[in-house]
Design a protein around this motif. Structure first.
Motif, PDB file in Angstrom:
ATOM      1  N   ILE A  33       1.428  23.526   4.494  1.00 17.92           N
ATOM      2  CA  ILE A  33       2.050  23.629   3.099  1.00 17.92           C
ATOM      3  C   ILE A  33       0.972  22.765   2.331  1.00 17.92           C
ATOM      4  CG2 ILE A  33       3.998  22.672   1.843  1.00 17.92           C
ATOM      5  CD1 ILE A  33       4.273  22.213   5.866  1.00 17.92           C
ATOM      6  N   ALA A  34       0.718  23.619   1.087  1.00 20.14           N
ATOM      7  CA  ALA A  34      -0.162  23.376   0.222  1.00 20.14           C
ATOM      8  C   ALA A  34       0.530  22.874  -1.141  1.00 20.14           C
ATOM      9  CB  ALA A  34      -1.117  24.206  -0.101  1.00 20.14           C
ATOM     10  N   SER A  35       0.617  21.585  -1.483  1.00 17.32           N
ATOM     11  CA  SER A  35       0.027  20.408  -0.686  1.00 17.32           C
ATOM     12  C   SER A  35       1.372  19.767  -0.122  1.00 17.32           C
ATOM     13  CB  SER A  35      -0.503  19.639  -1.883  1.00 17.32           C
ATOM     14  OG  SER A  35       0.516  19.102  -2.884  1.00 17.32           O
ATOM     15  N   GLY A  36       2.630  20.150  -0.249  1.00 18.79           N
ATOM     16  CA  GLY A  36       3.576  19.538   0.482  1.00 18.79           C
ATOM     17  C   GLY A  36       3.979  18.040  -0.082  1.00 18.79           C
ATOM     18  N   ASN A  37       4.767  17.436   0.734  1.00 17.69           N
ATOM     19  CA  ASN A  37       5.295  16.049   0.538  1.00 17.69           C
ATOM     20  C   ASN A  37       5.577  15.423   2.137  1.00 17.69           C
ATOM     21  OD1 ASN A  37       7.776  16.773   1.664  1.00 17.69           O
ATOM     22  ND2 ASN A  37       8.314  17.616  -0.542  1.00 17.69           N
ATOM     23  N   ALA A  38       5.897  14.218   1.984  1.00 13.98           N
ATOM     24  CA  ALA A  38       6.503  13.422   3.247  1.00 13.98           C
ATOM     25  C   ALA A  38       7.450  14.271   4.202  1.00 13.98           C
ATOM     26  CB  ALA A  38       7.125  12.216   2.944  1.00 13.98           C
ATOM     27  N   GLY A  39       8.288  14.921   3.564  1.00 11.51           N
ATOM     28  CA  GLY A  39       9.319  15.898   4.246  1.00 11.51           C
ATOM     29  C   GLY A  39       8.470  16.796   5.128  1.00 11.51           C
ATOM     30  N   THR A  40       7.604  17.570   4.561  1.00 10.35           N
ATOM     31  CA  THR A  40       7.071  18.876   5.001  1.00 10.35           C
ATOM     32  C   THR A  40       6.102  18.499   6.086  1.00 10.35           C
ATOM     33  OG1 THR A  40       5.434  19.053   3.236  1.00 10.35           O
ATOM     34  CG2 THR A  40       7.409  20.180   3.047  1.00 10.35           C
ATOM     35  N   SER A  41       5.562  17.261   5.954  1.00 10.56           N
ATOM     36  CA  SER A  41       4.586  16.542   7.058  1.00 10.56           C
ATOM     37  C   SER A  41       5.220  16.481   8.249  1.00 10.56           C
ATOM     38  CB  SER A  41       3.849  15.361   6.395  1.00 10.56           C
ATOM     39  OG  SER A  41       4.793  14.494   6.589  1.00 10.56           O
ATOM     40  N   GLY A  42       6.411  16.411   8.208  1.00 13.21           N
ATOM     41  CA  GLY A  42       7.351  16.162   9.593  1.00 13.21           C
ATOM     42  C   GLY A  42       7.778  17.564  10.194  1.00 13.21           C
ATOM     43  N   GLY A 348       5.316   5.246  -6.298  1.00 12.96           N
ATOM     44  CA  GLY A 348       4.816   4.547  -5.093  1.00 12.96           C
ATOM     45  C   GLY A 348       5.692   3.466  -4.850  1.00 12.96           C
ATOM     46  N   LEU A 349       7.107   3.675  -4.964  1.00 12.83           N
ATOM     47  CA  LEU A 349       8.193   2.744  -4.573  1.00 12.83           C
ATOM     48  C   LEU A 349       8.723   3.109  -3.301  1.00 12.83           C
ATOM     49  CD1 LEU A 349      10.197   2.612  -7.950  1.00 12.83           C
ATOM     50  CD2 LEU A 349       8.445   1.083  -6.974  1.00 12.83           C
ATOM     51  N   PRO A 350       8.729   2.197  -2.289  1.00 12.19           N
ATOM     52  CA  PRO A 350       9.020   2.423  -1.068  1.00 12.19           C
ATOM     53  C   PRO A 350      10.531   3.084  -0.776  1.00 12.19           C
ATOM     54  CG  PRO A 350       8.800  -0.086  -1.145  1.00 12.19           C
ATOM     55  CD  PRO A 350       8.217   0.562  -2.544  1.00 12.19           C
ATOM     56  N   ILE A 351      10.922   3.794   0.049  1.00 15.81           N
ATOM     57  CA  ILE A 351      12.097   4.493   0.214  1.00 15.81           C
ATOM     58  C   ILE A 351      12.626   3.940   1.552  1.00 15.81           C
ATOM     59  CG2 ILE A 351      13.646   6.583   0.226  1.00 15.81           C
ATOM     60  CD1 ILE A 351      11.014   7.792  -1.194  1.00 15.81           C
ATOM     61  N   THR A 352      13.848   3.341   1.444  1.00 15.87           N
ATOM     62  CA  THR A 352      14.501   3.038   2.760  1.00 15.87           C
ATOM     63  C   THR A 352      15.936   4.041   3.156  1.00 15.87           C
ATOM     64  OG1 THR A 352      15.606   1.509   1.817  1.00 15.87           O
ATOM     65  CG2 THR A 352      13.820   0.673   2.595  1.00 15.87           C
ATOM     66  N   GLY A 353      15.949   4.024   4.343  1.00 15.28           N
ATOM     67  CA  GLY A 353      17.043   4.711   4.907  1.00 15.28           C
ATOM     68  C   GLY A 353      16.938   6.025   5.336  1.00 15.28           C
ATOM     69  N   LEU A 354      15.771   6.662   5.291  1.00  9.44           N
ATOM     70  CA  LEU A 354      15.176   7.871   5.529  1.00  9.44           C
ATOM     71  C   LEU A 354      15.307   8.070   7.202  1.00  9.44           C
ATOM     72  CD1 LEU A 354      12.405   8.599   3.285  1.00  9.44           C
ATOM     73  CD2 LEU A 354      14.550   9.581   3.208  1.00  9.44           C
ATOM     74  N   VAL A 370       3.369   9.561   1.767  1.00 14.04           N
ATOM     75  CA  VAL A 370       3.243   8.381   2.856  1.00 14.04           C
ATOM     76  C   VAL A 370       2.064   7.788   2.320  1.00 14.04           C
ATOM     77  CG1 VAL A 370       2.858   8.071   5.537  1.00 14.04           C
ATOM     78  CG2 VAL A 370       3.969  10.197   4.692  1.00 14.04           C
ATOM     79  N   LYS A 371       2.457   6.379   2.490  1.00 11.54           N
ATOM     80  CA  LYS A 371       1.216   5.391   2.326  1.00 11.54           C
ATOM     81  C   LYS A 371       1.402   4.151   3.477  1.00 11.54           C
ATOM     82  CE  LYS A 371      -1.029   2.742  -1.098  1.00 11.54           C
ATOM     83  NZ  LYS A 371      -0.650   1.667  -2.101  1.00 11.54           N
ATOM     84  N   ASP A 372       0.334   4.031   4.088  1.00 15.10           N
ATOM     85  CA  ASP A 372       0.314   2.955   5.086  1.00 15.10           C
ATOM     86  C   ASP A 372       1.875   3.113   6.074  1.00 15.10           C
ATOM     87  OD1 ASP A 372      -1.943   2.062   4.125  1.00 15.10           O
ATOM     88  OD2 ASP A 372      -0.765   0.657   2.691  1.00 15.10           O
ATOM     89  N   ASP A 373       2.083   4.426   6.678  1.00 14.60           N
ATOM     90  CA  ASP A 373       3.236   4.550   7.194  1.00 14.60           C
ATOM     91  C   ASP A 373       4.547   4.363   6.698  1.00 14.60           C
ATOM     92  OD1 ASP A 373       1.640   5.439   9.437  1.00 14.60           O
ATOM     93  OD2 ASP A 373       1.439   3.190  10.176  1.00 14.60           O
TER      94      ASP A 373
END
Ligand code: AMP
Ligand code: GLY
Length: 425
Positions: A33-42, A348-354, A370-373
């Motif tokens: 996926i170019a460039s994708g997101n945190a979801g597509t990286s899964g 850049g705000l962390p998302i919880t509950g995913l 994704v930044k630092d896991d």
């Protein structure tokens, strides 16, 4: 073909949903996926190439010899990515540049609609501002003023009166920073009614309609606030009957595809008609040359047929030979947006509950990375929470229940998705 290697171009919720649907195919191996997101990286491998970087995408595709390239957004289509990939012998789902002009130039789309008698608003087009202003003085009805070219959804101003129309002209031509996208201006009759999104798979000649959907474009409940890319969607809608859809196919979708085939540039991909359901029947507000976002996040979950097989049938001109099945169910999606969207918003705000899951719920990522896991926000529309139901209400309840698990600072979403015409009454 098994173990097909696929490149998906784009980085939104639409592309996550496309990757999710293709991953279910028995034919599909690796997905890039170019460039994708945190979801597509899964799901596959993100490649850090922007969807607009045509030469880098062509180079990558040439090196990798993908079995299929799927182009999500309008900009690479308008820049001719499909043409360049076809030139190096690749199979591409998405129209060539000349056909993508139905979205990239509203004047071009209008000219084809007039030629084929496709129902749409009366209009006039102008390159000269003085003539446009003179024309506005002669209009007896409220108008909508539009930039001809691509403007990321910001180039349309719906006006109540002549003063607003004058202001809109000034904004589109001068203060809005639209550049060449507004060197031509369309002024059209304002239509009234409820909107519907009718999307269809196309193989250049044959058209196969998807269930009709509704997008909620305004930022706030009750259709208030600014226009956005789309804050939620549901399908199927109840205010288009089977007969209405057959009529839309015959008078809108098929003539447009015929017209592009007659031009010598057959349309392969998804044709999207944005319609106003007026008291005089459905009229076209716009054509898009691609899947909608967030409509895709409700339509692909309803698709039962293997998406890879459908896409290949489109590319090979065999759409008439396959049958496309849809689940007999409803799907709804609610977009979770960054605080401030569609104006300025932080990233850049962390998302919880995913990590939470709920039955019948799919969490599609849009502006995430994704930044630092940690998964963080990276755009205006951050997530689309989709859910199935035997009824629309059930689908909506599931989506809204799941949202309670998810949090990021400033998160906002509409509470009334699916509760307009054609939805839950
Ligand atoms: P477009 O990009 O042309 O679809 O326009 C974006 C939005 O503007 C549509 O979804 C409608 O809500 C509105 N719009 C566009 N054209 C018209 C029209 N002729 N009458 C009323 N609303 C319109
Ligand atoms: N949902 C509107 C669009 O994709 O253009």
């Amino acid at each position: 073909m098994s173990n097909a290697r696929i490149l998906i171009v784009g980085n939104g919720g639409r592309e996550h949903a496309i990757a999710w649907a293709l991953k279910k195919s028995r034919h599909v191996g690796e997905i890039f996926i170019a460039s994708g997101n945190a979801g597509t990286s899964g799901i596959g491998q993100n490649v850090p190439i922007a969807p607009e970087d045509i030469s880098a995408l062509v180079k990558l595709a040439d090196e990798q010899h993908f079995d299929l390239v799927v182009i999500g957004p309008e900009v690479p289509l308008a820049l001719g990515l499909a043409d360049e990939l076809q030139r190096i012998g690749l199979r591409v789902f998405g129209p060539v540049r000349a056909s993508a002009q139905i979205e990239a130039s509203k004047a071009f789309a209008k000219s084809l609609m007039v030629k084929k008698n496709i129902p749409t608003a009366e209009y006039a087009e102008f390159t000269d501002e003085t003539s446009a202003r003179a024309y506005l003085q002669t209009c007896k009805h409220p108008v909508v003023v539009k930039a001809d070219g691509l403007a990321a959804g910001k180039g349309v101003v719906v006006c109540d009166n002549k003063e607003q129309a004058e202001e809109a002209l000034n904004y589109l031509r001068h203060s809005g920073g639209f550049g060449s996208a507004s060197s031509k201006i369309i002024i059209e009759e304002r239509l009234y009614g409820v909107e519907a999104s009718v999307l269809a798979f196309c193989d250049g000649h044959t058209v196969s309609l998807m269930p009709p959907a509704r997008d909620h474009k305004r930022a706030l409940d009750g259709d208030r606030g600014a226009n956005t890319g789309g804050m939620g969607a549901f399908a199927p809608i109840s205010d288009l009957s089977v007969d209405d859809l057959a009529h839309i196919q015959k008078t809108i979708m098929q003539p447009m595809v015929d017209s592009l085939a007659e031009n010598g540039t057959p349309f392969v991909g998804v044709l999207y008609a944005g319609l106003m359901l007026t008291s005089n029947g459905a009229k076209v507000l716009e054509f898009n040359a691609r899947f909608g976002d967030p409509e895709t996040q409700v339509l692909l979950p309803l698709l039962e047929t293997d998406l890879y097989e459908v896409m290949i049938a489109c590319i090979e001109g065999r759409l008439a030979d396959i049958s496309i099945e849809w689940k007999n169910a409803f799907c709804a999606t609610v977009v979770l947006a960054s605080g401030g969207y569609p104006a300025n918003y932080p990233k850049g705000l962390p998302i919880t509950g995913l990590d939470k899951s709920s039955e019948g719920v799919m969490v599609f990522h849009a502006g995430t990375s994704v930044k630092d896991d940690t998964i963080i926000t990276n755009g205006g529309r951050v997530l689309a929470i989709s859910a199935f139901g035997d009824t629309l209400l059930m689908a909506l309840d599931r989506a809204y229940d799941h949202i309670q698990h998810i949090h990021f600072d400033g998160m906002h979403y509409r509470k009334d998705i699916g509760r307009t015409a054609g939805g839950v009454s």
